[in-house]
Motif scaffolding. Structure first.
Motif, PDB file in Angstrom:
ATOM      1  N   UNK A 169      34.332  53.085  53.472  1.00 48.56           N
ATOM      2  CA  UNK A 169      35.647  53.324  54.076  1.00 48.56           C
ATOM      3  C   UNK A 169      36.625  52.205  53.766  1.00 48.56           C
ATOM      4  N   UNK A 170      36.179  50.956  53.903  1.00 48.49           N
ATOM      5  CA  UNK A 170      37.036  49.807  53.606  1.00 48.49           C
ATOM      6  C   UNK A 170      37.455  49.840  52.139  1.00 48.49           C
ATOM      7  N   UNK A 171      36.539  50.187  51.253  1.00 42.85           N
ATOM      8  CA  UNK A 171      36.854  50.260  49.824  1.00 42.85           C
ATOM      9  C   UNK A 171      37.909  51.320  49.542  1.00 42.85           C
ATOM     10  N   UNK A 172      37.770  52.509  50.131  1.00 45.37           N
ATOM     11  CA  UNK A 172      38.753  53.572  49.922  1.00 45.37           C
ATOM     12  C   UNK A 172      40.126  53.187  50.474  1.00 45.37           C
ATOM     13  N   UNK A 173      40.152  52.570  51.651  1.00 44.95           N
ATOM     14  CA  UNK A 173      41.440  52.144  52.238  1.00 44.95           C
ATOM     15  C   UNK A 173      42.104  51.098  51.337  1.00 44.95           C
ATOM     16  N   UNK A 174      41.329  50.140  50.826  1.00 44.43           N
ATOM     17  CA  UNK A 174      41.888  49.108  49.950  1.00 44.43           C
ATOM     18  C   UNK A 174      42.460  49.720  48.679  1.00 44.43           C
ATOM     19  N   UNK A 175      41.769  50.662  48.091  1.00 42.49           N
ATOM     20  CA  UNK A 175      42.266  51.320  46.883  1.00 42.49           C
ATOM     21  C   UNK A 175      43.534  52.107  47.206  1.00 42.49           C
ATOM     22  N   UNK A 176      43.546  52.805  48.332  1.00 40.01           N
ATOM     23  CA  UNK A 176      44.729  53.577  48.729  1.00 40.01           C
ATOM     24  C   UNK A 176      45.941  52.686  48.937  1.00 40.01           C
ATOM     25  N   UNK A 177      45.764  51.575  49.668  1.00 40.45           N
ATOM     26  CA  UNK A 177      46.882  50.656  49.903  1.00 40.45           C
ATOM     27  C   UNK A 177      47.387  50.037  48.600  1.00 40.45           C
ATOM     28  N   UNK A 178      46.492  49.733  47.684  1.00 41.09           N
ATOM     29  CA  UNK A 178      46.893  49.192  46.379  1.00 41.09           C
ATOM     30  C   UNK A 178      47.725  50.206  45.611  1.00 41.09           C
ATOM     31  N   UNK A 179      47.337  51.463  45.645  1.00 40.38           N
ATOM     32  CA  UNK A 179      48.105  52.511  44.954  1.00 40.38           C
ATOM     33  C   UNK A 179      49.502  52.644  45.558  1.00 40.38           C
ATOM     34  N   UNK A 180      49.597  52.608  46.895  1.00 41.96           N
ATOM     35  CA  UNK A 180      50.904  52.713  47.560  1.00 41.96           C
ATOM     36  C   UNK A 180      51.790  51.534  47.168  1.00 41.96           C
ATOM     37  N   UNK A 181      51.224  50.320  47.180  1.00 42.89           N
ATOM     38  CA  UNK A 181      51.996  49.130  46.826  1.00 42.89           C
ATOM     39  C   UNK A 181      52.482  49.215  45.387  1.00 42.89           C
ATOM     40  N   UNK A 182      51.632  49.622  44.466  1.00 44.31           N
ATOM     41  CA  UNK A 182      52.044  49.740  43.064  1.00 44.31           C
ATOM     42  C   UNK A 182      53.112  50.823  42.881  1.00 44.31           C
ATOM     43  N   UNK A 183      53.004  51.911  43.630  1.00 48.61           N
ATOM     44  CA  UNK A 183      54.015  52.971  43.561  1.00 48.61           C
ATOM     45  C   UNK A 183      55.370  52.464  44.036  1.00 48.61           C
ATOM     46  N   UNK A 184      55.398  51.729  45.166  1.00 50.34           N
ATOM     47  CA  UNK A 184      56.655  51.191  45.684  1.00 50.34           C
ATOM     48  C   UNK A 184      57.277  50.204  44.704  1.00 50.34           C
ATOM     49  N   UNK A 185      56.461  49.346  44.118  1.00 50.19           N
ATOM     50  CA  UNK A 185      56.967  48.386  43.128  1.00 50.19           C
ATOM     51  C   UNK A 185      57.546  49.118  41.930  1.00 50.19           C
ATOM     52  N   UNK A 186      56.868  50.182  41.483  1.00 47.62           N
ATOM     53  CA  UNK A 186      57.366  50.958  40.339  1.00 47.62           C
ATOM     54  C   UNK A 186      58.710  51.596  40.666  1.00 47.62           C
ATOM     55  N   UNK A 187      58.858  52.140  41.871  1.00 52.49           N
ATOM     56  CA  UNK A 187      60.130  52.764  42.271  1.00 52.49           C
ATOM     57  C   UNK A 187      61.236  51.714  42.291  1.00 52.49           C
TER      58      UNK A 187
END
Length: 190
Positions: free
Chosen positions: A160-178
């Protein structure tokens, strides 16, 4: 006439239903497949050849004995060479599941004799994926195998911790890209 036809049909049925001999081996152990001929040493033959049958039933020559000369064929992807064992058996060192399959022992008769072909099935157990270490206990001088890797499942909270960390990383990278795309768009519109 009917009796002869019936006898031939029964003989064909008998030969078709005979089971082929099977040789079993563990992974990375030597396998010896015997040519299922009684008293093979007393036979007068021209040559003996072992073949491996491919999935399409194509015969791939493995090894041949003729005139006291052994010929080794390179049709098989093996790092160790196969050889003849006792009674013209096929001896394959350190077999793997890739060696598994149907092998044919072909006995080519001298002039006037009858050729013979026999099938032998080789079954190889799967290789162990967990390396083990061997330890000696001083008191009883007993050898024990201890797995180097734990075979327990990973706890659910770690997943669960691994999936949450991957999800948060994807969100952060998406916001930076925008933000980068908006900044480039504002510069080019000036």
């Amino acid at each position: 006439m009917f009796q002869k036809v019936l006898l031939i049909q029964l003989l064909l049925l008998h030969s078709a239903t005979q089971s082929q001999p099977e040789t079993s081996a563990r992974c990375h152990e030597d396998a010896q497949m015997m040519c299922p001929v009684p008293n093979i040493e007393s036979l007068d033959f021209f040559s003996i050849t072992w073949h491996k049958l491919s999935e399409t039933k194509k015969r791939l020559a493995v090894i041949k004995w003729k005139d006291n000369v052994t010929t080794l064929f390179k049709n098989m992807n093996r790092s160790l060479e196969q050889r003849f064992g006792e009674k013209y058996s096929l001896l394959m060192p350190r077999v793997t599941p890739e060696d598994q399959g149907t092998y044919e022992c072909e006995i080519t008769a001298n002039l006037g004799g009858r050729n013979q072909n026999f099938l032998v099935q080789l079954t190889v157990q799967e290789c162990s994926i967990h390396p083990e270490t061997t330890t000696m206990t001083p008191e009883s001088n007993v050898t024990q195998s201890i797995p180097l890797y734990s075979e327990e499942d990973v706890p659910a909270w770690c997943s669960g911790v691994g999936y949450v960390a991957v999800g948060l990383t994807k969100i952060a990278l998406s916001l930076i890209s925008v933000w980068v795309i908006e900044a480039v768009g504002k510069r080019s519109s000036r």
